[in-house]
Design a protein around this motif. Sequence first.
Motif, PDB file in Angstrom:
ATOM      1  N   GLU A  25       1.013  -1.382  -0.007  1.00  0.00           N
ATOM      2  CA  GLU A  25      -0.048   0.085   0.307  1.00  0.00           C
ATOM      3  C   GLU A  25       0.860   1.167  -0.283  1.00  0.00           C
ATOM      4  O   GLU A  25       0.520   2.453   0.416  1.00  0.00           O
ATOM      5  N   GLY A  26       1.979   1.276  -0.279  1.00  0.00           N
ATOM      6  CA  GLY A  26       3.212   1.798  -0.140  1.00  0.00           C
ATOM      7  C   GLY A  26       3.722   2.599  -1.721  1.00  0.00           C
ATOM      8  O   GLY A  26       3.386   1.751  -2.134  1.00  0.00           O
ATOM      9  N   THR A  65       6.371   4.175   1.630  1.00  0.00           N
ATOM     10  CA  THR A  65       5.694   5.216   2.669  1.00  0.00           C
ATOM     11  C   THR A  65       4.569   4.923   1.615  1.00  0.00           C
ATOM     12  O   THR A  65       4.801   5.265   0.451  1.00  0.00           O
ATOM     13  N   ALA A  66       3.882   5.720   2.851  1.00  0.00           N
ATOM     14  CA  ALA A  66       2.817   6.727   2.391  1.00  0.00           C
ATOM     15  C   ALA A  66       2.576   7.796   1.152  1.00  0.00           C
ATOM     16  O   ALA A  66       3.431   8.413   1.593  1.00  0.00           O
ATOM     17  N   GLN A  67       1.625   7.579   0.124  1.00  0.00           N
ATOM     18  CA  GLN A  67       2.042   9.533  -0.758  1.00  0.00           C
ATOM     19  C   GLN A  67       0.701   9.257  -0.964  1.00  0.00           C
ATOM     20  O   GLN A  67       0.509   9.264  -1.904  1.00  0.00           O
ATOM     21  N   PRO A  68      -0.384  10.533  -0.412  1.00  0.00           N
ATOM     22  CA  PRO A  68      -1.587  10.750  -0.878  1.00  0.00           C
ATOM     23  C   PRO A  68      -1.361  11.468  -1.856  1.00  0.00           C
ATOM     24  O   PRO A  68      -2.414  10.953  -2.624  1.00  0.00           O
ATOM     25  N   GLU A 107      -5.293   1.702  -6.768  1.00  0.00           N
ATOM     26  CA  GLU A 107      -6.697   1.781  -8.116  1.00  0.00           C
ATOM     27  C   GLU A 107      -6.482   0.703  -9.164  1.00  0.00           C
ATOM     28  O   GLU A 107      -7.118  -0.936  -9.460  1.00  0.00           O
ATOM     29  N   ASP A 108      -5.353   1.621  -9.501  1.00  0.00           N
ATOM     30  CA  ASP A 108      -4.936   0.837 -11.350  1.00  0.00           C
ATOM     31  C   ASP A 108      -3.323   0.116 -11.471  1.00  0.00           C
ATOM     32  O   ASP A 108      -3.110  -0.275 -12.550  1.00  0.00           O
ATOM     33  N   THR A 109      -2.596   0.113 -10.062  1.00  0.00           N
ATOM     34  CA  THR A 109      -1.407  -0.391 -10.047  1.00  0.00           C
ATOM     35  C   THR A 109      -1.462  -1.754  -9.010  1.00  0.00           C
ATOM     36  O   THR A 109      -2.206  -1.929  -8.279  1.00  0.00           O
ATOM     37  N   LYS A 110      -0.526  -2.543  -9.476  1.00  0.00           N
ATOM     38  CA  LYS A 110       0.040  -3.646  -8.683  1.00  0.00           C
ATOM     39  C   LYS A 110       1.471  -3.641  -8.467  1.00  0.00           C
ATOM     40  O   LYS A 110       2.171  -2.783  -8.378  1.00  0.00           O
ATOM     41  N   ASP A 111       1.964  -4.391  -7.389  1.00  0.00           N
ATOM     42  CA  ASP A 111       3.445  -4.505  -7.086  1.00  0.00           C
ATOM     43  C   ASP A 111       4.088  -4.170  -7.976  1.00  0.00           C
ATOM     44  O   ASP A 111       3.795  -4.884  -9.220  1.00  0.00           O
ATOM     45  N   GLY A 112       5.609  -3.111  -7.760  1.00  0.00           N
ATOM     46  CA  GLY A 112       5.892  -3.566  -8.557  1.00  0.00           C
ATOM     47  C   GLY A 112       5.921  -2.170  -9.951  1.00  0.00           C
ATOM     48  O   GLY A 112       6.869  -1.998 -10.619  1.00  0.00           O
TER      49      GLY A 112
END
Length: 355
Positions: free
Chosen positions: A167-168, A189-192, A199-204
Motif C-alpha cells: 500500500e506504499g 511510504t504512503a504518498q497522498p 486502484e489501477d496499479t499492482k506491486d512493482g
Amino acid sequence: MSLVEHLKTRITNDGPLSVADYMTECLLHPKFGYYTTRDPLGAQGDFITAPEISQMFGELIGLSLAQAWMDQASPDPFTLAELGPGRGTLMADILRATRSVPGFHAALEICLIEASPTLRNVQKQALSEYEVTWLDHAADLPQQPLYLVANEFFDALPVRQFIRQGEGWAEKHVGLQDDMLSFGLTEPTAQPALEHRLEDTKDGDLVEICTTAPPVLTEVCTRIATHGGAALVIDYGDWRSLGDTLQALRAHAPTDPLQDPGAADLTTHVDFEALTITAAAANCAFSRITPQGIFLERLGITNRAQSLAASLSGDALETLIAAHRRLTHPQEMGTLFKVMGLFPKALTPPPGLEI
C-alpha cells in the motif's frame, strides 16, 4: 570540477537524489547543464523536433492559433507565446504563416519562455525582424489574452519516480555504488498524491509524477480562463503515467541516463491526464488528446504538402515526402505525439481538436 564530480559530492554530503533532482542538475545546472551549455537541436545536435523537420508543422500551428484568435473576436493586444522555443524555428514559421491574417501581427506581443542563454541567442537570430520579450517563467506572462504553443516542453520537466510496494511507494533515487552513479530505492511510504493510483496499479508498477508542470500550466490556464486565448500542448506521452519512461538521447541515439550526466538530453513521457487535472483546477477547458498525425491532417497538411511539392523535384521533393510521413505516419511521430488544446469554458477548442 565536472558535473559527475559535483553530483558525487552532493550525494556524499546530502544523500541520494530523487530522479527529479538528478534531471534538474543534468539539464539546468548553470555551468554544466545540458540546456544551459549547448544548442541540442538539429542534425548536429542530439535530437530533432517537428519544427526542424518541416515548415509545414509551424505553419499549421500558426493558422490554428490565428483562427482561435479570430473566433474570440480578435482581441487587441494579445500575447503570442511559446514555452521552450528551441531554436526559434516554430515561432518563425508561425509568424510567417500568420502574416496575412488581418490585424494579427498588429495586435500581438511575442513572449518566449526560455531558460537557456545559448538557445536565447539562437532564437534572437531566428526572430531578428520581430520585437520579442524573453521571460524566465510562465508567471511573468502579461495579464491579457494568451495564445501559446508548447511543443516538446513538458517532456523535459523533471519527474519523481515511485514503485508500488504493497500500500506504499518506494521512491527511485540516484546514489553511489562503488563510487559510480547508481539507481536505488527508498523505503516505501504512503504518498497522498498517489492514493488514487492504488486502484489501477499492482506491486512493482512504476508511476511518474511531474511536480513542476502544474505551476507552469496553471499560469497559462489562468490567463486563458480569465482573459481569453488558447494553447496547444504537443508532446509524446499518453493518458495516465505507468512505467519507467526516462530516456537519454545523445547524437540521435539512446544512451544510459546515468552515463556522462549533462551530455545527453533527458526526457520522460508526458502524463496528459495530470495536465487536464491542472487545467480543470484553473477553470480552463481542454480538448480531447489527439494524435499528432490526425491533428495535422485535420488542419490540411496533405494539401499543404501537395502545394509545396508542385514546385519541387529530385532530392527536395523526396525530403518533403519524408517530412510529411515523419510528422503524420502512425509508425513515426503521428501516433506517439499527442496534441491537447486549452481554451476558455463555453468556447470551442482550437481548430484541429475536439471536445
